[in-house]
Design a protein around this motif. Sequence first.
Motif, PDB file in Angstrom:
ATOM      1  N   GLU A 142      -3.130  -0.996   4.347  1.00  0.00           N
ATOM      2  CA  GLU A 142      -4.127  -0.555   3.368  1.00  0.00           C
ATOM      3  C   GLU A 142      -4.977  -1.753   2.945  1.00  0.00           C
ATOM      4  OE1 GLU A 142      -4.605   2.628   1.946  1.00  0.00           O
ATOM      5  OE2 GLU A 142      -3.238   3.332   3.503  1.00  0.00           O
ATOM      6  N   LYS A 143      -6.249  -1.506   2.669  1.00  0.00           N
ATOM      7  CA  LYS A 143      -7.233  -2.567   2.405  1.00  0.00           C
ATOM      8  C   LYS A 143      -6.722  -3.606   1.412  1.00  0.00           C
ATOM      9  CE  LYS A 143     -11.987  -3.255   0.857  1.00  0.00           C
ATOM     10  NZ  LYS A 143     -12.442  -4.149   1.903  1.00  0.00           N
ATOM     11  N   GLN A 172     -10.270   5.949   6.320  1.00  0.00           N
ATOM     12  CA  GLN A 172      -9.548   5.054   5.415  1.00  0.00           C
ATOM     13  C   GLN A 172      -9.909   3.603   5.692  1.00  0.00           C
ATOM     14  OE1 GLN A 172      -7.541   6.061   2.902  1.00  0.00           O
ATOM     15  NE2 GLN A 172      -7.344   3.940   2.291  1.00  0.00           N
ATOM     16  N   LYS A 173     -10.157   2.838   4.616  1.00  0.00           N
ATOM     17  CA  LYS A 173     -10.418   1.406   4.762  1.00  0.00           C
ATOM     18  C   LYS A 173      -9.100   0.675   4.971  1.00  0.00           C
ATOM     19  CE  LYS A 173     -14.705   1.336   2.192  1.00  0.00           C
ATOM     20  NZ  LYS A 173     -15.460   0.797   1.050  1.00  0.00           N
ATOM     21  N   LEU A 174      -9.053  -0.168   5.999  1.00  0.00           N
ATOM     22  CA  LEU A 174      -7.826  -0.876   6.368  1.00  0.00           C
ATOM     23  C   LEU A 174      -8.111  -2.362   6.573  1.00  0.00           C
ATOM     24  CD1 LEU A 174      -6.655   1.657   9.109  1.00  0.00           C
ATOM     25  CD2 LEU A 174      -5.761   1.511   6.789  1.00  0.00           C
ATOM     26  N   GLY A 232       0.803  -1.229   0.000  1.00  0.00           N
ATOM     27  CA  GLY A 232       0.000   0.000   0.000  1.00  0.00           C
ATOM     28  C   GLY A 232       0.824   1.262   0.000  1.00  0.00           C
ATOM     29  N   LYS A 283     -12.011   0.214   9.537  1.00  0.00           N
ATOM     30  CA  LYS A 283     -11.824   1.585   9.054  1.00  0.00           C
ATOM     31  C   LYS A 283     -10.940   2.322  10.046  1.00  0.00           C
ATOM     32  CE  LYS A 283     -16.000   2.406   6.374  1.00  0.00           C
ATOM     33  NZ  LYS A 283     -17.187   3.278   6.231  1.00  0.00           N
ATOM     34  N   LYS A 296       3.509   1.804   1.637  1.00  0.00           N
ATOM     35  CA  LYS A 296       4.160   2.036   2.927  1.00  0.00           C
ATOM     36  C   LYS A 296       5.057   0.853   3.271  1.00  0.00           C
ATOM     37  CE  LYS A 296       0.131   4.554   4.671  1.00  0.00           C
ATOM     38  NZ  LYS A 296      -0.743   4.318   3.517  1.00  0.00           N
ATOM     39  N   GLY A 351      -3.907  -5.208  -3.014  1.00  0.00           N
ATOM     40  CA  GLY A 351      -4.822  -4.144  -2.621  1.00  0.00           C
ATOM     41  C   GLY A 351      -6.073  -4.168  -3.462  1.00  0.00           C
TER      42      GLY A 351
END
Length: 200
Positions: free
Chosen positions: A23-24, A88-90, A8, A64, A10, A113
């Motif tokens: 990240e999702k 943010q969706k996680l 994502g 989230k 990162k 992702g």
Amino acid sequence: MFAVLKTGGKQYKVASGDVLRVEKLVAEAGDTVQFNDILMIGDAIGAPFVEGAGVQAEVIDQIKGDKVINFVRRRRKHSSKRTKGHRQKLTLVRVTELLTEGADKSGVKAATGSAPRDAGAAPAAKPAKAKKAAASGDDLKKLSGVGPALEKKLLGAGITSFAQIAGWSDADIARIDEELGLKGKIEKEGWVAQSKDLQA
């Protein structure tokens, strides 16, 4: 032993048993996923990634993040204000195993992702349809006031030939004018008469 993985956009320093919010990912709770973009694991440093290395993790839940408030205010007279919130969706994952080699043969699905709304495939069908219609029909840009954008609108509405336009009644003109937001352009430019001439 620890590893540094990338997902994502990162980077995360992880060890076995760590719980991460990333990240999702496209995965359900209980699934096992594998991160293959490993920048460092143990003593091995990648250039940029370590070949054959991977980090396996179990998906705990789709969550989230905290709400972020974006407030904009423009100063001076007649100023305006705008407030927007975002969560943010996680994906919550627990690291289960660090693989220094053989990750490509593990058989565990890669952690990927979510694509942005899968919107890429659907709009691509419209231009193809419009091109097909344009290839089989007349060149509507020969009508005065019709450019590429308006031609696309007409093709999208199923209008592909001068014969169709030449056969329009007053009711058809009013309906199409309203549907496509042409603001009386059909009558102003005289498309029906032009189409009859172009047909001949």
